[in-house]
Motif scaffolding. Structure first.
Motif, PDB file in Angstrom:
ATOM      1  N   ASP A  54      11.717   3.556 -42.056  1.00 27.07           N
ATOM      2  CA  ASP A  54      11.678   2.307 -41.305  1.00 27.07           C
ATOM      3  C   ASP A  54      12.884   1.439 -41.700  1.00 27.07           C
ATOM      4  N   GLU A  94      13.454  -1.496 -41.156  1.00 24.00           N
ATOM      5  CA  GLU A  94      13.074  -2.840 -41.588  1.00 24.00           C
ATOM      6  C   GLU A  94      12.988  -2.923 -43.111  1.00 24.00           C
ATOM      7  N   LEU A  95      12.657  -1.801 -43.771  1.00 25.79           N
ATOM      8  CA  LEU A  95      12.608  -1.795 -45.239  1.00 25.79           C
ATOM      9  C   LEU A  95      13.990  -2.101 -45.809  1.00 25.79           C
ATOM     10  N   ALA A 140      15.196  -5.338 -47.948  1.00 26.56           N
ATOM     11  CA  ALA A 140      15.867  -5.179 -49.249  1.00 26.56           C
ATOM     12  C   ALA A 140      17.168  -5.970 -49.268  1.00 26.56           C
ATOM     13  N   ALA A 166      20.627  -0.944 -51.802  1.00 18.82           N
ATOM     14  CA  ALA A 166      19.411  -0.691 -51.014  1.00 18.82           C
ATOM     15  C   ALA A 166      19.207   0.809 -50.843  1.00 18.82           C
ATOM     16  N   ARG A 172      17.867   2.021 -54.266  1.00 20.27           N
ATOM     17  CA  ARG A 172      16.546   1.530 -54.682  1.00 20.27           C
ATOM     18  C   ARG A 172      15.440   1.855 -53.672  1.00 20.27           C
ATOM     19  N   ILE A 173      15.804   1.938 -52.388  1.00 25.89           N
ATOM     20  CA  ILE A 173      14.773   2.159 -51.365  1.00 25.89           C
ATOM     21  C   ILE A 173      14.880   3.539 -50.712  1.00 25.89           C
ATOM     22  N   PRO A 200      14.569   6.987 -53.183  1.00 28.78           N
ATOM     23  CA  PRO A 200      13.196   7.309 -53.609  1.00 28.78           C
ATOM     24  C   PRO A 200      12.314   7.785 -52.457  1.00 28.78           C
ATOM     25  N   LEU A 201      12.531   7.220 -51.269  1.00 23.26           N
ATOM     26  CA  LEU A 201      11.706   7.641 -50.133  1.00 23.26           C
ATOM     27  C   LEU A 201      12.121   9.009 -49.592  1.00 23.26           C
ATOM     28  N   LYS A 253      -0.945  13.289 -51.212  1.00 28.89           N
ATOM     29  CA  LYS A 253      -0.937  12.207 -50.220  1.00 28.89           C
ATOM     30  C   LYS A 253      -2.346  11.918 -49.729  1.00 28.89           C
ATOM     31  N   ALA A 301      -4.354  10.133 -52.514  1.00 31.25           N
ATOM     32  CA  ALA A 301      -3.852   8.805 -52.951  1.00 31.25           C
ATOM     33  C   ALA A 301      -4.513   7.690 -52.140  1.00 31.25           C
ATOM     34  N   TYR A 309      12.782 -13.377 -45.775  1.00 24.63           N
ATOM     35  CA  TYR A 309      12.456 -12.732 -44.506  1.00 24.63           C
ATOM     36  C   TYR A 309      11.146 -11.955 -44.618  1.00 24.63           C
ATOM     37  N   PRO A 330       8.999  -9.530 -42.253  1.00 25.66           N
ATOM     38  CA  PRO A 330       9.023  -8.861 -40.943  1.00 25.66           C
ATOM     39  C   PRO A 330       7.629  -8.599 -40.379  1.00 25.66           C
ATOM     40  N   ASN A 332       5.937  -5.827 -39.646  1.00 25.45           N
ATOM     41  CA  ASN A 332       5.022  -4.838 -40.245  1.00 25.45           C
ATOM     42  C   ASN A 332       4.932  -5.005 -41.762  1.00 25.45           C
ATOM     43  N   GLY A 368       6.960  -4.827 -44.093  1.00 28.02           N
ATOM     44  CA  GLY A 368       8.144  -4.248 -44.745  1.00 28.02           C
ATOM     45  C   GLY A 368       7.990  -4.058 -46.246  1.00 28.02           C
ATOM     46  N   PHE A 410       7.724  -2.114 -49.678  1.00 30.39           N
ATOM     47  CA  PHE A 410       8.304  -0.844 -50.123  1.00 30.39           C
ATOM     48  C   PHE A 410       7.161   0.056 -50.613  1.00 30.39           C
ATOM     49  N   HIS A 457       6.857   2.867 -52.130  1.00 31.08           N
ATOM     50  CA  HIS A 457       6.890   3.586 -53.410  1.00 31.08           C
ATOM     51  C   HIS A 457       6.772   2.632 -54.595  1.00 31.08           C
ATOM     52  N   TYR A 470      11.056  -7.732 -56.794  1.00 30.76           N
ATOM     53  CA  TYR A 470      12.216  -6.952 -56.340  1.00 30.76           C
ATOM     54  C   TYR A 470      13.539  -7.707 -56.472  1.00 30.76           C
ATOM     55  N   LYS A 507      -0.195   0.651 -49.658  1.00 31.73           N
ATOM     56  CA  LYS A 507      -1.144   1.314 -48.748  1.00 31.73           C
ATOM     57  C   LYS A 507      -2.603   1.180 -49.213  1.00 31.73           C
TER      58      LYS A 507
END
Lengths: 262, 228
Positions: free
Chosen positions: A152, A154-155, A159, A169, A172-173, A176-177, A259, A262, B77, B79, B81, B83, B85, B87, B96, B126
């Motif tokens: 996404d 938007e993440l 960031a 970003a 860090r984002i 990992p994803l 998954k 979790a 900001y 958003p 949904n 937003g 993170f 993980h 953060y 989640k």
């Protein structure tokens, strides 16, 4: 009585004839004598070491490059460099690997890289790694880029609003994803590198104990008429590949289960 | 003060923003109401710095930020949904910006207490309900000590019953910080619950209105005209 589909009628015999039977033909022809000769041959073990070491380096290089490609995909998708890289990604898949090997030989051989040694980079382990990387990188790039596509955006926007520069970003984002994709890209790149023959033999050569890998060991043994040794080495390759596939499947299953729980 | 002057933006031959001008003062929650596709998201992306306007300017506290990248704007900001993170834990999400030299541990504790997040800090996003995810997203933006806030339909995934509880909490928290807040929504009821002033986005232009009811009447008329 259940009606049998034409696809079942076609698939089952053809699968066994064209995929399963040739594998079985190798395994069925392994002999004790061939095993004793092959496993007692130090050149074989050098080829195993070379194969595993160079495939590991090529896969690692492939993942690093694929992460660079994904960075461009996320932050600079409209740039010329991204478009060229995206287009070139598919080239090694379509190109005959002998051509890839020759291209590497001309680019990094003694004419252009004479300062690195009498043959340039050619006929060294570095050449083997580069040849394996050349053919396996597109797999890693496609695997990682298709996962990056699902992240996404938007993440990343959030960031950045929290003070991250694009590289930060990404670290860090995004990375990992991309964990699962990075792992899959590595295993796929490693597997593809293990099986490479043409590009490796053209650029890396086939020097016993130096640049010989398992694929070229099998070829050499067939040429020398040592079919039982070629068969044993091939069976060894098949087992190695099966282990890799099994490992990948188990990993996917394990992650899916994690998954769910979790 | 968060100000925008004569913002224009086109995509190919589609003129999305046609001279958007507004000003939001400290301690003001300006709600921007508009139907989907009216240019709200384009405006949000320009204010956050993801998109560049074709012309016009944006200022925060008198400083021109139009050419600054998002990370240098110090704009909180939230958003649509949330937003968050996925993980990172709730604690890591809220903290953060600290690694980027924004906010402080004190502001983290302040936001956690204010938004009632003490018992959720070690959970992953989640594992939270929609309402709590929205709270975490707000806490994360506010903990970065922003100069202004932009919330883009931040509680869309929260059901109406919970919104009645969450909105007053958001309003109280945002007003307490005395910074300019621009809150984007398409829901006139939500606008009335949180806003102190209101604008409507229509045809690429932003105009002030006196109440969410007025916005609702305009939107209803527009929907009727377009046959929806």
């Amino acid at each position: 009585m259940r009606k049998v589909s034409i696809w079942e009628v076609l698939f089952v015999p053809l699968f066994f004839l064209l995929i399963f039977y040739p594998i079985l033909a190798i395994l069925g022809n392994v002999t004790l004598d061939g095993m004793a000769k092959t496993f007692g041959d130090p050149v074989f073990w050098d080829a195993v070491k070379n194969t595993l070491g160079t495939a590991f380096c090529a896969a690692l290089l492939g993942v690093l490059m694929a992460l660079g490609f994904a960075y461009f995909y996320i932050f600079h998708p409209g740039t010329v460099i991204y478009r060229i890289a995206d287009f070139m990604n598919d080239l090694p898949i379509a190109l005959p690997h002998t051509v890839a090997g020759l291209a590497l030989l001309l680019a990094f051989g003694r004419n252009m890289f004479g300062f690195a040694g009498p043959t340039g980079l050619a006929f060294t382990l570095v050449a083997v790694i580069l040849a394996m990387f050349f053919v396996s990188y597109p797999l890693a790039a496609r695997t990682i880029a298709s996962s990056a596509e699902e992240i996404d955006r938007e993440l990343i926007n959030v960031a950045r609003s929290l003070g991250d520069s694009p590289p930060r970003a990404y670290r860090r984002i995004v990375i990992p994803l991309l964990g699962e994709a990075i792992f899959s890209a590595f295993v796929l790149g490693f597997s593809r590198s293990l099986s490479e023959f043409a590009a490796v033999i053209m650029f890396g050569g086939n020097v016993p104990g130096m640049t010989m890998v398992l694929a070229s060991y099998v070829f050499t043994k067939v040429e020398e008429g040592e079919v039982s040794m070629a068969v044993t080495a091939s069976a060894f390759c098949i087992l190695l590949s099966l282990l890799l596939v099994l490992f990948l499947r188990l990993e996917v299953k394990f992650r899916a289960r994690s998954k769910r729980t979790a | 003060m968060l100000e925008a002057r004569e913002l224009h933006k086109s995509f190919d031959d589609r003129h999305v923003l046609k001279g958007v001008t507004f000003g939001v003062g400290p301690g003001e929650i300006r709600v921007l109401i508009g139907l989907n596709g009216c240019g709200k998201t384009t405006l949000q992306r320009i204010i956050t710095g993801i998109l560049e306007p074709d012309s016009g300017s944006i200022r925060i506290g008198g400083e021109e930020i139009t050419a600054l990248p998002p990370e240098e704007r110090q704009l909180g900001y939230v958003p649509q949904n949330t937003g968050l993170f996925p993980h990172l834990s709730v604690r890591e999400n809220i903290l953060y910006s600290l690694k980027n030299g924004r906010g402080s541990v004190e502001s983290f504790h302040g936001m956690v207490e204010l938004l009632g997040l003490e018992t959720y800090l070690d959970l992953k996003p989640k594992q939270l309900s929609g309402g709590y995810r929205s709270r975490v997203s707000l806490a994360r933006a506010l903990a970065s000590s922003p100069r202004a806030m932009l919330l883009d339909e931040p509680i869309t995934e929260v059901d109406r019953a919970k919104k009645e509880f969450v909105l007053p909490l958001f309003r109280e928290t945002l007003l307490g910080l005395k910074i300019p807040v621009l809150y984007i929504t398409h829901d006139p009821w939500e606008a009335g619950e949180i806003g102190t002033s209101f604008s409507i986005m229509k045809g690429g232009v932003m105009s002030p209105i006196s109440s969410p009811e007025e916005a609702f009447a305009v939107i209803r008329q527009e929907a009727r005209d377009s046959g929806e």
